[in-house]
Enzyme design. Sequence first.
Site, mmCIF file in Angstrom:
data_model
loop_
_atom_site.group_PDB
_atom_site.id
_atom_site.type_symbol
_atom_site.label_atom_id
_atom_site.label_comp_id
_atom_site.label_asym_id
_atom_site.label_seq_id
_atom_site.Cartn_x
_atom_site.Cartn_y
_atom_site.Cartn_z
ATOM 1 N N ASP A 135 0.831 -1.199 0.000
ATOM 2 C CA ASP A 135 0.000 0.000 0.000
ATOM 3 C C ASP A 135 0.872 1.257 0.000
ATOM 4 O OD1 ASP A 135 -2.688 0.883 -0.104
ATOM 5 O OD2 ASP A 135 -2.503 1.633 1.946
ATOM 6 N N CYS A 187 -11.175 2.262 -5.283
ATOM 7 C CA CYS A 187 -10.258 2.518 -4.173
ATOM 8 C C CYS A 187 -10.790 3.661 -3.301
ATOM 9 C CB CYS A 187 -8.879 2.852 -4.738
ATOM 10 S SG CYS A 187 -7.739 3.527 -3.516
ATOM 11 N N TYR A 216 -13.084 2.142 -0.231
ATOM 12 C CA TYR A 216 -12.527 2.021 1.127
ATOM 13 C C TYR A 216 -13.477 2.611 2.173
ATOM 14 C CZ TYR A 216 -7.821 0.015 0.581
ATOM 15 O OH TYR A 216 -6.759 -0.843 0.380
ATOM 16 N N TYR A 237 -10.628 4.877 8.037
ATOM 17 C CA TYR A 237 -11.477 4.913 6.845
ATOM 18 C C TYR A 237 -12.967 5.076 7.167
ATOM 19 C CZ TYR A 237 -7.264 3.859 4.231
ATOM 20 O OH TYR A 237 -6.007 3.933 3.676
ATOM 21 N N GLU A 264 -8.595 -4.614 -7.357
ATOM 22 C CA GLU A 264 -8.548 -4.285 -5.921
ATOM 23 C C GLU A 264 -8.748 -5.550 -5.084
ATOM 24 O OE1 GLU A 264 -7.518 -1.981 -4.180
ATOM 25 O OE2 GLU A 264 -8.439 -0.029 -4.514
#
Lengths: 223, 223, 223, 223
Positions: free
Chosen positions: C46, C137, C141, C168, C211
Amino acid sequence: MTGELFRRLRAASGAIWPAYTRHDFVLRLARGDLPEAAFRRYLVQDYLFLLHFARAWGLAIYKSETLAEMRRAQALVAATLEVEIGLHIDYCRGWGLSEAAMAHEPEALETIAYTRFVLDRGLAGDRLDLEVALAPCVVGYAEIAAERMADPATRRDGNPYREWLDMYAGAEYQSLAREAASALDEQFARRGGEGRFAALAGAFATATRLEADFWTMGLAAAR
Amino acid sequence: MTGELFRRLRAASGAIWPAYTRHDFVLRLARGDLPEAAFRRYLVQDYLFLLHFARAWGLAIYKSETLAEMRRAQALVAATLEVEIGLHIDYCRGWGLSEAAMAHEPEALETIAYTRFVLDRGLAGDRLDLEVALAPCVVGYAEIAAERMADPATRRDGNPYREWLDMYAGAEYQSLAREAASALDEQFARRGGEGRFAALAGAFATATRLEADFWTMGLAAAR
Amino acid sequence: MTGELFRRLRAASGAIWPAYTRHDFVLRLARGDLPEAAFRRYLVQDYLFLLHFARAWGLAIYKSETLAEMRRAQALVAATLEVEIGLHIDYCRGWGLSEAAMAHEPEALETIAYTRFVLDRGLAGDRLDLEVALAPCVVGYAEIAAERMADPATRRDGNPYREWLDMYAGAEYQSLAREAASALDEQFARRGGEGRFAALAGAFATATRLEADFWTMGLAAAR
Amino acid sequence: MTGELFRRLRAASGAIWPAYTRHDFVLRLARGDLPEAAFRRYLVQDYLFLLHFARAWGLAIYKSETLAEMRRAQALVAATLEVEIGLHIDYCRGWGLSEAAMAHEPEALETIAYTRFVLDRGLAGDRLDLEVALAPCVVGYAEIAAERMADPATRRDGNPYREWLDMYAGAEYQSLAREAASALDEQFARRGGEGRFAALAGAFATATRLEADFWTMGLAAAR
């Protein structure tokens, strides 16, 4: 010593360089007798130029190979979008030009030619190609202002363009220009080599010629 | 009926369109009294233009979403690099211009402005943006030549520029232009929507203005 | 209501969407029984992902058509380079991962696939294509974390991954994700049209699949 | 002697190179005992790969600095779109794979990773970066086939994959690969320099690793 690649590119461009840095627009601005219509035309097109200048540094972020490179490009985008465009708008307001009016003005042929030439160099080539095409602007403005401020013929008191000269001759801009010249050296060491010099010099000379055309466009508004 | 998007873009550009298609350069070429220096200047810059035209269609290959789209762009690159540039070189030789001389001529401001504007539209946007910026050239030349050939004021016999008019008024080029206009419709259906029209019309109008500047650049050589 | 395009894209991706948002990696992270080796692998990749994420938003600056668009992209680059990467490095240090070690780790196949897919969509298409490829993404998230925090099966006390979920699911990130979803609607109105939906949905589904592969890559480290 | 840069890049990639060129997929293909399911999986993904390969050479046209460079790239696009894809489709039909079926197959993670990595190198960097990322494929396939044809362990009679080996070991492909290696030398002289070698070697090694992953993806279909 830093700035070596820039000095070589400048030398290789021959008479094209002083035709830009000592253009009549610049000399008259320094003497304070540049027609106001010429300066206003320049200011409006310079506002439109700044939008593409920010795009060019956005492209440089994409083309970065290291976090340090990314951060330098990001700082230049931020400075352009958060500071410079604002200062430019304030300054232009003092000359009777509103942001809305500037944003609706069509881009001049000369503005299109220089900005899109830079972007195409950056997309067809690598980040060094992009920064070389930007150098006549970024580094050149520092040289222009410093040279004029050192010239006895420059009118300091009561010159309506004094603020413009002070900004680009000031420590902050001079330092930004030195960093840009150093970045050219660093990239030439990392991505260059003598074989690349001729093509880089060709692009630098064309970009310089297009910058001179930008001054000519300003002057033409006063004819 | 095909060519719908092109017609809308042309209509939206208002007086900018005839200022390009009925530019003095074109009218004098059709009457046969265009100064030769103007035509030679145009030919040299058009040679330099063709190199970037091939680059633009190369970019279109990269930006293709289907094999059919790729093949159309590839056919245009091939036609430009294998046929058109050769014909142009032959034709120019007849006007006393060698390929070597043309390749060493610096690009005019107007050549840089139009070609790099097109490439930037294509890179910043998608293939529809690219093709819309190319349309004043690709489709416009067909309209210019057809309109002039239908005009009684056009001199057919003994006109030194007759070959130029015949080429663009000829069936082969007219068909290529119609295909380009159809491709705009197909892409507008697949990638467009009314919301995009204003921006496309703005880019089309700027590209048209830059094409008119290209004629003006030719004429300027004869002053 | 905002987020309309995102909702349509998510619906069109069918089972691909929950295979990503409810991937075993995510469910085990929420339950607190994800193997630490899997999380560490994820963290390192990441970090490498974030560098390309910043490049993608740099590209978005270049592809902007308005000053407002430019400023939003610039804010995201700044947030990534000045805040997020720093937080990520701090957080990873808590997991025994130094920045130097992460920077020298080779990019996983899955990291390369997703990041370069996004960049290619952005370069071959326009800014809407770019933002649609980033949406699984950026917006995903926020949905993942909110959904897990609302799930009674999620372990809140003593969950070693609680900080990740909090970040998040937190107001700041949720707001950023909502803005990203609104930006999709705005761009679809301005640059889209129904004809574009199928291709956008295809790219969204592929990005979502990539993803999910990113989570699988994390899990594979613990086998 | 030509091919110098390629040899240096190959040497610098160390064990990554033979892990690709002597991958189990290749050795079993040469011995004729590769499972057919593995080969079919490879063929389908190679068809999808070819579309992006053509896009990459289209991009190379855009990135060309000379007419000769443009023509070489254009010849490769033409060969891919007009010949190779057709041959591939014919060949695949012999293996029971129709074009329509291949076109609807989703791209594998490995196909996306390699193709988009190449395109990103080409867009972020210059044409040399692009061609270096393509070299493990273009030049590597020639080496793979030649090495296997020279190996006594290779089964020549009754090997179902003999046609594949013959094509890449054949004079035509070997010559194309030599030209590609020469082009690397020419570009390294013109745009390179020792300072660039490390970054080029890094990209070459990553591209080689992704090519090995492509073989692994094929083998995985037979598990």
